[in-house]
Design a protein around this motif. Structure first.
Motif, PDB file in Angstrom:
ATOM      1  N   LEU A  88       0.845  -1.188   0.000  1.00 18.51           N
ATOM      2  CA  LEU A  88       0.000   0.000   0.000  1.00 18.51           C
ATOM      3  C   LEU A  88       0.889   1.250   0.000  1.00 18.51           C
ATOM      4  O   LEU A  88       0.963   2.002   0.955  1.00 18.51           O
ATOM      5  CB  LEU A  88      -0.919  -0.008   1.220  1.00 18.51           C
ATOM      6  CG  LEU A  88      -2.047   1.012   1.262  1.00 18.51           C
ATOM      7  CD1 LEU A  88      -2.901   0.940  -0.002  1.00 18.51           C
ATOM      8  CD2 LEU A  88      -2.896   0.795   2.495  1.00 18.51           C
ATOM      9  N   GLY A  89       1.621   1.447  -1.102  1.00 19.11           N
ATOM     10  CA  GLY A  89       2.454   2.629  -1.234  1.00 19.11           C
ATOM     11  C   GLY A  89       3.592   2.693  -0.245  1.00 19.11           C
ATOM     12  O   GLY A  89       4.056   3.786   0.085  1.00 19.11           O
ATOM     13  N   GLY A  90       4.063   1.534   0.238  1.00 17.13           N
ATOM     14  CA  GLY A  90       5.178   1.519   1.176  1.00 17.13           C
ATOM     15  C   GLY A  90       4.867   2.215   2.487  1.00 17.13           C
ATOM     16  O   GLY A  90       5.752   2.787   3.127  1.00 17.13           O
ATOM     17  N   ARG A  91       3.621   2.151   2.930  1.00 19.97           N
ATOM     18  CA  ARG A  91       3.201   2.906   4.104  1.00 19.97           C
ATOM     19  C   ARG A  91       3.692   2.312   5.428  1.00 19.97           C
ATOM     20  O   ARG A  91       3.721   1.095   5.599  1.00 19.97           O
ATOM     21  CB  ARG A  91       1.668   2.983   4.163  1.00 19.97           C
ATOM     22  CG  ARG A  91       1.064   4.147   3.405  1.00 19.97           C
ATOM     23  CD  ARG A  91      -0.457   4.017   3.354  1.00 19.97           C
ATOM     24  NE  ARG A  91      -1.098   5.194   2.816  1.00 19.97           N
ATOM     25  CZ  ARG A  91      -1.091   5.547   1.543  1.00 19.97           C
ATOM     26  NH1 ARG A  91      -0.447   4.800   0.667  1.00 19.97           N
ATOM     27  NH2 ARG A  91      -1.707   6.633   1.136  1.00 19.97           N
ATOM     28  N   LEU A  92       3.988   3.219   6.350  1.00 22.67           N
ATOM     29  CA  LEU A  92       4.081   2.905   7.775  1.00 22.67           C
ATOM     30  C   LEU A  92       2.704   3.214   8.346  1.00 22.67           C
ATOM     31  O   LEU A  92       2.290   4.380   8.381  1.00 22.67           O
ATOM     32  CB  LEU A  92       5.158   3.769   8.428  1.00 22.67           C
ATOM     33  CG  LEU A  92       5.264   3.741   9.951  1.00 22.67           C
ATOM     34  CD1 LEU A  92       5.609   2.354  10.469  1.00 22.67           C
ATOM     35  CD2 LEU A  92       6.289   4.766  10.422  1.00 22.67           C
ATOM     36  N   LEU A  93       1.972   2.177   8.757  1.00 23.76           N
ATOM     37  CA  LEU A  93       0.568   2.354   9.119  1.00 23.76           C
ATOM     38  C   LEU A  93       0.299   2.224  10.609  1.00 23.76           C
ATOM     39  O   LEU A  93      -0.834   2.455  11.045  1.00 23.76           O
ATOM     40  CB  LEU A  93      -0.308   1.346   8.360  1.00 23.76           C
ATOM     41  CG  LEU A  93      -0.765   1.793   6.972  1.00 23.76           C
ATOM     42  CD1 LEU A  93      -1.464   0.664   6.247  1.00 23.76           C
ATOM     43  CD2 LEU A  93      -1.697   2.994   7.079  1.00 23.76           C
ATOM     44  N   SER A  94       1.312   1.852  11.381  1.00 21.05           N
ATOM     45  CA  SER A  94       1.112   1.765  12.823  1.00 21.05           C
ATOM     46  C   SER A  94       2.400   2.132  13.535  1.00 21.05           C
ATOM     47  O   SER A  94       3.472   1.626  13.203  1.00 21.05           O
ATOM     48  CB  SER A  94       0.669   0.355  13.238  1.00 21.05           C
ATOM     49  OG  SER A  94       0.518   0.263  14.649  1.00 21.05           O
ATOM     50  N   VAL A  95       2.284   3.033  14.505  1.00 21.04           N
ATOM     51  CA  VAL A  95       3.347   3.321  15.461  1.00 21.04           C
ATOM     52  C   VAL A  95       2.692   3.204  16.836  1.00 21.04           C
ATOM     53  O   VAL A  95       2.008   4.117  17.303  1.00 21.04           O
ATOM     54  CB  VAL A  95       3.945   4.731  15.257  1.00 21.04           C
ATOM     55  CG1 VAL A  95       4.965   5.032  16.355  1.00 21.04           C
ATOM     56  CG2 VAL A  95       4.595   4.844  13.889  1.00 21.04           C
ATOM     57  N   CYS A  96       2.865   2.055  17.448  1.00 26.02           N
ATOM     58  CA  CYS A  96       2.192   1.754  18.703  1.00 26.02           C
ATOM     59  C   CYS A  96       3.219   1.772  19.833  1.00 26.02           C
ATOM     60  O   CYS A  96       4.173   0.988  19.828  1.00 26.02           O
ATOM     61  CB  CYS A  96       1.516   0.385  18.615  1.00 26.02           C
ATOM     62  SG  CYS A  96       0.380   0.051  19.977  1.00 26.02           S
ATOM     63  N   HIS A  97       3.041   2.678  20.793  1.00 28.46           N
ATOM     64  CA  HIS A  97       3.973   2.838  21.905  1.00 28.46           C
ATOM     65  C   HIS A  97       3.252   2.540  23.215  1.00 28.46           C
ATOM     66  O   HIS A  97       2.275   3.197  23.554  1.00 28.46           O
ATOM     67  CB  HIS A  97       4.531   4.261  21.930  1.00 28.46           C
ATOM     68  CG  HIS A  97       5.559   4.480  22.990  1.00 28.46           C
ATOM     69  ND1 HIS A  97       5.337   5.280  24.085  1.00 28.46           N
ATOM     70  CD2 HIS A  97       6.807   3.975  23.121  1.00 28.46           C
ATOM     71  CE1 HIS A  97       6.408   5.281  24.850  1.00 28.46           C
ATOM     72  NE2 HIS A  97       7.306   4.501  24.294  1.00 28.46           N
ATOM     73  N   ARG A  98       3.728   1.511  23.913  1.00 29.21           N
ATOM     74  CA  ARG A  98       3.096   1.079  25.157  1.00 29.21           C
ATOM     75  C   ARG A  98       1.607   0.838  24.977  1.00 29.21           C
ATOM     76  O   ARG A  98       0.772   1.191  25.820  1.00 29.21           O
ATOM     77  CB  ARG A  98       3.357   2.093  26.271  1.00 29.21           C
ATOM     78  CG  ARG A  98       4.826   2.184  26.657  1.00 29.21           C
ATOM     79  CD  ARG A  98       5.040   3.065  27.854  1.00 29.21           C
ATOM     80  NE  ARG A  98       6.435   3.017  28.278  1.00 29.21           N
ATOM     81  CZ  ARG A  98       6.933   3.718  29.288  1.00 29.21           C
ATOM     82  NH1 ARG A  98       6.146   4.522  29.978  1.00 29.21           N
ATOM     83  NH2 ARG A  98       8.211   3.625  29.601  1.00 29.21           N
ATOM     84  N   GLY A  99       1.260   0.243  23.846  1.00 26.32           N
ATOM     85  CA  GLY A  99      -0.118  -0.122  23.568  1.00 26.32           C
ATOM     86  C   GLY A  99      -0.987   1.002  23.059  1.00 26.32           C
ATOM     87  O   GLY A  99      -2.192   0.800  22.838  1.00 26.32           O
ATOM     88  N   VAL A 100      -0.428   2.196  22.843  1.00 30.57           N
ATOM     89  CA  VAL A 100      -1.203   3.343  22.358  1.00 30.57           C
ATOM     90  C   VAL A 100      -0.788   3.653  20.925  1.00 30.57           C
ATOM     91  O   VAL A 100       0.397   3.857  20.643  1.00 30.57           O
ATOM     92  CB  VAL A 100      -0.984   4.581  23.250  1.00 30.57           C
ATOM     93  CG1 VAL A 100      -1.730   5.788  22.692  1.00 30.57           C
ATOM     94  CG2 VAL A 100      -1.428   4.289  24.673  1.00 30.57           C
ATOM     95  N   GLU A 101      -1.755   3.698  20.017  1.00 28.41           N
ATOM     96  CA  GLU A 101      -1.484   4.020  18.621  1.00 28.41           C
ATOM     97  C   GLU A 101      -1.298   5.518  18.453  1.00 28.41           C
ATOM     98  O   GLU A 101      -2.131   6.311  18.893  1.00 28.41           O
ATOM     99  CB  GLU A 101      -2.633   3.528  17.739  1.00 28.41           C
ATOM    100  CG  GLU A 101      -2.459   3.834  16.259  1.00 28.41           C
ATOM    101  CD  GLU A 101      -1.214   3.188  15.675  1.00 28.41           C
ATOM    102  OE1 GLU A 101      -0.353   3.950  15.184  1.00 28.41           O
ATOM    103  OE2 GLU A 101      -1.094   1.946  15.744  1.00 28.41           O
ATOM    104  N   LEU A 102      -0.196   5.918  17.811  1.00 30.28           N
ATOM    105  CA  LEU A 102       0.091   7.336  17.604  1.00 30.28           C
ATOM    106  C   LEU A 102      -0.396   7.846  16.257  1.00 30.28           C
ATOM    107  O   LEU A 102      -0.739   9.021  16.132  1.00 30.28           O
ATOM    108  CB  LEU A 102       1.594   7.587  17.730  1.00 30.28           C
ATOM    109  CG  LEU A 102       2.263   7.149  19.041  1.00 30.28           C
ATOM    110  CD1 LEU A 102       3.703   7.636  19.073  1.00 30.28           C
ATOM    111  CD2 LEU A 102       1.497   7.647  20.256  1.00 30.28           C
TER     112      LEU A 102
END
Length: 290
Positions: free
Chosen positions: A18-32
């Motif tokens: 999907l266009g080389g996407r970064l689709l999740s940045v999850c820190h300590r269980g929280v999606e940014l």
């Protein structure tokens, strides 16, 4: 295919198809990051397909992606997206090597570019190493443009070398802002519009996420000389005809980082590095509205 990178309290989810996407940045269980729950589940799976047409036809999956700049519809020297079936929504190949995933697009016949996005997970964030290569036999002139979408509801803070901020897009109005010494603050607000920051000091913060990037003082940047741009949007009762029938799906903040416009001969490339840090003493902004 979904690729996950994990290190300590951080988990990154990438979708090369999907266009080389970064689709999740999850820190300590929280999606940014913001991503579209109507199109993607928590596992980042959905119906991926190249998308083209007018801006109102764009399928906005969310996340972090790279586009060419300048954007526009006046001729071949401008990128008329999104949508775009190659660089924005086309499949990228992927190579995983330890803590790094490198995703590469197909050559794009419209711009003459091939994109490479290398994402490396770090102890306290991640690094994006972006590259645009001229795959044609003629010179082309473009800038790299990285777009990170986040859930609306909090203020944006950016460092300034000088108090130079410009209005770029006023869909429903120009975003309000204040300048306090060497800081730009854009408060949460219901507006569809964009600010450019020619005077950026090379960092911008939203909630716990800080993006840092280099600025070339001698470089020529798109959009009134803006290495940093801040876009805000919120749902509307009807699409915006003046923006190609753009129909915002949610309250979204975009942090947009640009490299300088560069003339590339055949086989030459331009590069941009973005360092994303996550601060322990901050909390995520809470999305408001639908």
């Amino acid at each position: 295919m979904v690729i996950w990178l994990e290190r300590g309290d951080l988990r990154l989810g990438l979708v090369p198809e999907l266009g080389g996407r970064l689709l999740s940045v999850c820190h300590r269980g929280v999606e940014l990051l913001w991503r579209n729950p109507a199109l993607l589940g928590d596992d980042l799976r959905g119906d991926y397909a190249p998308n083209s047409g007018r801006m109102g036809d764009w399928v906005n999956y969310g996340g972090d992606k790279t586009w060419p700049a300048p954007q526009g519809w006046a001729g071949p020297h401008q990128w008329p997206g999104p949508p775009d079936p190659v660089l924005d929504s086309g499949p990228y190949t992927a190579v995983a090597d330890g803590d790094t995933v490198t995703m590469t697009s197909a050559p794009d016949p419209r711009t003459g570019l091939r994109f490479t996005r290398a994402v490396t997970i770090l102890d306290d964030g991640y690094e994006l190493r972006l590259r645009a290569e001229n795959t044609t036999g003629r010179p082309v002139r473009w800038a790299l443009w990285n777009v990170t979408q986040l859930p609306g509801g909090g203020p944006v803070t950016a460092g300034l070398r000088r108090p130079d901020v410009v209005a770029l897009v006023a869909g429903t109005g120009t975003p309000e802002y204040t300048v306090d010494g060497d800081r730009l603050v854009v408060p949460p607000q219901d507006v569809v519009g964009k600010l450019g920051v020619p005077g950026t000091a090379g960092w911008v913060r939203y909630g716990p996420l800080t993006l840092s990037f280099g600025v070339d003082p001698a470089g020529e940047y798109p959009d009134a000389g803006s290495p940093l741009e801040i876009w805000l949007e919120h749902p509307l009762p009807a699409p915006l005809a003046e923006l190609g029938d753009l129909d915002p799906p949610a309250r979204i903040v975009e942090l947009e980082i640009l490299g300088p416009l560069t003339t590339l001969g055949p086989g030459e490339d331009t590069r941009l590095v973005v360092l994303a840090g996550i601060r322990e003493d901050d909390v995520c902004p809470s999305p408001s509205g639908p």
